[in-house]
Structure formats: structure tokens, C-alpha cells
Design an enzyme around this catalytic site. Structure first.
Site, mmCIF file in Angstrom:
data_model
loop_
_atom_site.group_PDB
_atom_site.id
_atom_site.type_symbol
_atom_site.label_atom_id
_atom_site.label_comp_id
_atom_site.label_asym_id
_atom_site.label_seq_id
_atom_site.Cartn_x
_atom_site.Cartn_y
_atom_site.Cartn_z
ATOM 1 N N SER A 127 78.913 35.119 77.327
ATOM 2 C CA SER A 127 77.655 34.376 77.416
ATOM 3 C C SER A 127 77.457 33.488 76.196
ATOM 4 C CB SER A 127 76.490 35.374 77.510
ATOM 5 O OG SER A 127 75.259 34.736 77.325
ATOM 6 N N TYR A 152 71.806 43.238 73.971
ATOM 7 C CA TYR A 152 72.612 42.725 75.099
ATOM 8 C C TYR A 152 73.586 41.676 74.568
ATOM 9 C CZ TYR A 152 74.007 39.273 78.426
ATOM 10 O OH TYR A 152 74.769 38.363 79.110
ATOM 11 N N LYS A 156 77.994 41.485 74.157
ATOM 12 C CA LYS A 156 78.923 40.419 74.570
ATOM 13 C C LYS A 156 79.820 40.027 73.400
ATOM 14 C CE LYS A 156 77.829 39.990 78.853
ATOM 15 N NZ LYS A 156 78.768 40.464 79.894
HETATM 16 C C1 WQD Z 1 65.448 29.832 80.029
HETATM 17 C C2 WQD Z 1 64.315 29.030 79.440
HETATM 18 C C3 WQD Z 1 62.643 30.404 78.394
HETATM 19 C C4 WQD Z 1 61.165 32.374 81.988
HETATM 20 C C5 WQD Z 1 69.172 34.454 79.195
HETATM 21 C C6 WQD Z 1 70.174 35.289 78.457
HETATM 22 C C7 WQD Z 1 71.555 34.757 78.691
HETATM 23 C C8 WQD Z 1 71.797 34.695 80.169
HETATM 24 C C9 WQD Z 1 70.773 33.805 80.839
HETATM 25 C C10 WQD Z 1 72.818 36.741 80.884
HETATM 26 C C11 WQD Z 1 63.874 29.579 78.073
HETATM 27 C C12 WQD Z 1 62.068 29.659 79.577
HETATM 28 C C13 WQD Z 1 61.903 31.583 81.117
HETATM 29 C C14 WQD Z 1 59.791 32.107 82.192
HETATM 30 C C15 WQD Z 1 59.950 30.255 80.683
HETATM 31 N N1 WQD Z 1 71.740 35.981 80.747
HETATM 32 N N2 WQD Z 1 61.292 30.530 80.489
HETATM 33 N N3 WQD Z 1 59.237 31.048 81.528
HETATM 34 O O1 WQD Z 1 66.798 33.141 77.809
HETATM 35 O O2 WQD Z 1 68.129 30.980 78.077
HETATM 36 O O3 WQD Z 1 69.193 33.156 78.681
HETATM 37 O O4 WQD Z 1 69.491 34.397 80.564
HETATM 38 O O5 WQD Z 1 73.958 36.481 80.635
HETATM 39 O O6 WQD Z 1 72.477 35.616 78.079
HETATM 40 O O7 WQD Z 1 69.908 35.185 77.063
HETATM 41 O O8 WQD Z 1 67.406 32.244 80.111
HETATM 42 O O9 WQD Z 1 66.102 31.868 82.166
HETATM 43 O O10 WQD Z 1 65.278 33.619 80.502
HETATM 44 O O11 WQD Z 1 65.078 31.216 79.944
HETATM 45 O O12 WQD Z 1 59.413 29.305 80.085
HETATM 46 O O13 WQD Z 1 59.061 32.799 82.960
HETATM 47 O O14 WQD Z 1 63.178 29.158 80.295
HETATM 48 O O15 WQD Z 1 61.720 30.428 77.323
HETATM 49 O O16 WQD Z 1 63.492 28.470 77.274
HETATM 50 P P1 WQD Z 1 67.797 32.345 78.566
HETATM 51 P P2 WQD Z 1 65.931 32.304 80.750
#
Ligand code: WQD
Length: 342
Positions: A127, A152, A156
């Protein structure tokens, strides 16, 4: 005779899409999954798409005896794609030991079995979280890894180190680590997709559940970042494009095209998109109005990250093809199918 591939975590989101692409490329697939975060119904839906129901066994790979017994009974596996892991960032902060035990012991059991049962090849699900908040963007495979923001993410990073040290010590092993950016979307058939248990942590499933009426509103975590519109930037990649990259990586190992026994590839689109751009893209692609509110930042979020995809494009010979609108529409079609919405 079709080459046999073990897909661990193959009833999960990225795993199921990869199983379909492997089958459609002529491979025989066997899935091991403990069903802790996915449903056995996925097997029938994979069969509806590809025409073949993959072989399946349910157990947790952290159980060495069960894992070894599986390999005894399943000779002839030529490669493993290892997805099976706990992956909820927030949960990992609450129960770190469960994450370290499950994610690392599973990997080490597989590596032991690879040596004992002569299964030399592994493609590992890593990741972009290993990069933390990079100093320089876009991120290449040479960008230094940083301390992970969560247990987590650290599993990785440590898993990559275990792979790197293992292929050095045991020259019969070869591995490719694929560092995903943000996987989104669903298979065009709407028969498989992302099915988060409980309240979705990730952006796109929260968007589609809000549009489906399961959630009142999307909370946008911060618009005071140093980005064009203030919301955080990520590299969102279509899950089918991502699945195809795994088939390419497997072929690279089976055909002996790898240039080192441990290789790393970034899997992204090369484009950074903000949260608000994804929200507007969803409304544009689906015609649905999304109810959202800007709230404070989420702890642990990085401000912006997106991939330099040159190495994967040129060396791996793979490129993401599907655009944002098509991908968000596929996520919406999947959500509507799951919820029985016309
Ligand atoms: C994306 C953007 C949030 C939800 C994580 C893991 C990564 C991978 C993918 C496993 C961010 C914003 C999110 C919400 C929001 N997982 N957001 N409101 O955090 O980039 O990555 O998931 O492998 O390892 O770290 O993904 O989809 O949670 O967030 O504003 O209700 O959307 O702040 O900027 P992230 P995400």
C-alpha cells in the site's frame, strides 16, 4: 494444463476482482479466505462473470497447521497472490496486536510453505501508506518509506521487509510487492464490488451509501489543507485496472521476466484528485445530488499523495485505463444492485 494460482483473501474486494481477471486470462484459481471481512456469495458471483467457480477453502493463514495441510493437499500451485490481511486503519490503532499477529504470521506461514512445497512466486498486496506524507510528489518506488501512521500501515512496511530479507536468504523465492494507491469502483457487471462491513471508512463507499440513503450525509474531513480546493488529494485507481496489474505481475514472475528477486511497483493513475473533486465527479457521473458537509480533518490523514507511474508503465508494461466518471458510476451501479435500488 492451466497454471494454478493461490489467491489468499480472494473473496475480498480487490481479491475477487483479481480472481476474475486471472480466470479470464486462463489461470486456474484456488481461494483461501477466512471470510472475516467478506461473504462466500462472492464465489457464485465470480462464476457468473467468468463462467468458473473457483476452488475455495475457509481458514485463517495465521494457523500454521491448517496452512501447511492446505499445501499438502493442493500440489502444483505455481504462484500466490497474497491479499488476506486485516486492513482497517482505525481498527488497527485499537487492536494492534491482532493486526501484527494476523498480517505478519500469515505471511510468514506462507513463506515457510512456499519453501516446503516448492511454490517460488509471490505477488504481495502492499500500500502507498508506506510512504506516509512524502516530501516530494509524485511518489516513485524510490521515494523513501516513512513511519506508518497506523499499525495497519506498519504491517505493510514490515511485510515488505520480511519479503526482501526472505528472497535474499532463500534464493528459490521471488516476490513482487504492489503498492496500491486508492482502489475504487466495481466490476462493470455490478456482480462484485466493495462491501464494507458496518460504517464505511473509505471515501467512495461512504459516498455511494449516502447517495443510496443509508447515510445522512458525507463528512468531508477538512478543507484547510494546502491543496487547490483545500480538501485532501489522493490517487484513485479503478479496481479492475488494479486487478489486471496483478495478472501482469504473475506473468512476469512465471515467465522469469523479473529483473530481481524482489521488485516493487506503484499502482496508481498518476493523477491526484481532491475529495471535493471526487464528490463533484460522482454527481456528474451519476446525476445524483450528494449531501455533504465540511468538518474537521481526520487524525492520521496525509495531506496529499499520488503516484509517478512511469516504472509500472514501462517496466511492468501496465497502465491504468479507466477514468474517474466511469469508475464512480460503476461504484454507484454496484451500490444500487446491493441495495435493490433501480
Ligand atoms: C480518502 C480521502 C479522507 C472518508 C486508506 C488506507 C490505505 C488504503 C485505502 C488499504 C481522505 C477523505 C474519507 C469520509 C472523507 N487501504 N474521506 N470522508 O485514508 O487515503 O487510505 O484506504 O490498503 O492503506 O490508508 O482512503 O478512502 O479513507 O480517504 O473526507 O467519510 O477521503 O480524509 O482524504 P485513505 P480513504
Amino acid at each position: 494444463m492451466a497454471k494454478k494460482i493461490l489467491v489468499t483473501g480472494g473473496t475480498g474486494y480487490i481479491g475477487s476482482h483479481t480472481v476474475v481477471e486471472l480466470q479470464e486470462s486462463g489461470y486456474e484459481v484456488v481461494i483461501v479466505d477466512d471470510l472475516s471481512n467478506s461473504s462466500i456469495d462472492v464465489l457464485d458471483n465470480i462464476a457468473k462473470i467468468s463462467g468458473t467457480k473457483p476452488a475455495f477453502e475457509q481458514f485463517n493463514l495465521a494457523d500454521k497447521e491448517k496452512t501447511s495441510d492446505f499445501f499438502k493437499r493442493n500440489q502444483g500451485i505455481e504462484a500466490i497472490i497474497h491479499f488476506a490481511a486485516f486492513k482497517a486503519v482505525g481498527e488497527s490503532v485499537q487492536i494492534p496486536l491482532n493486526y501484527y499477529r494476523n498480517n505478519l504470521v500469515s505471511l510468514m506461514n506462507l513463506l515457510d510453505c512456499q519453501r516446503e512445497f516448492n511454490v517460488p512466486n509471490m505477488v504481495f498486496s502492499s500500500s502507498c501508506t508506506v510512504y506516509g506524507q512524502p516530501e516530494k510528489l509524485p511518489v516513485t518506488e524510490a521515494t523513501p518509506r516513512k513511519d506508518a501512521e497506523s499499525p495497519y500501515g506498519n504491517t505493510k512496511r514490515v511485510s515488505e521487509d520480511i519479503l526482501q530479507d526472505s528472497v535474499k536468504a532463500y534464493p528459490e523465492l521471488k516476490a513482487i510487492a504492489l503498492r496500491y494507491f486508492n482502489p475504487i469502483g466495481a466490476h462493470p457487471s455490478a456482480l462484485i464490488g466493495e462491501l464494507p462491513l458496518g460504517v464505511p471508512q473509505n471515501l467512495v463507499p461512504f459516498i455511494t451509501q449516502t447517495a443510496a440513503g443509508l447515510r445522512d450525509e458525507l463528512k468531508v474531513f477538512g478543507d484547510d489543507y494546502n491543496t487547490p480546493d483545500g480538501s485532501a488529494v489522493r490517487d484513485y485507481i479503478n479496481v479492475v485496472d488494479l486487478a489486471k496489474a496483478h495478472v501482469t505481475a504473475i506473468a512476469r514472475l512465471l515467465d522469469g521476466k523479473n529483473k530481481a528477486n524482489y521488485e516493487i511497483f506503484n499502482l496508481g493513475t498518476g493523477d491526484g484528485l481532491s475529495v471535493l473533486e471526487v464528490v463533484k465527479g460522482f454527481e456528474r457521473a451519476t446525476g445524483e445530488k450528494l449531501n455533504y458537509k465540511i468538518v474537521e480533518r481526520r487524525a492520521g490523514d496525509v495531506e496529499q499523495i499520488w503516484a509517478d507511474t512511469t516504472y509500472a508503465n514501462e517496466e511492468l508494461g501496465w497502465k491504468a485505463e479507466k477514468g474517474l466518471d466511469e469508475t464512480l458510476l460503476s461504484a454507484w451501479n454496484w451500490e444500487k444492485k446491493v441495495r435493490g435500488i433501480e
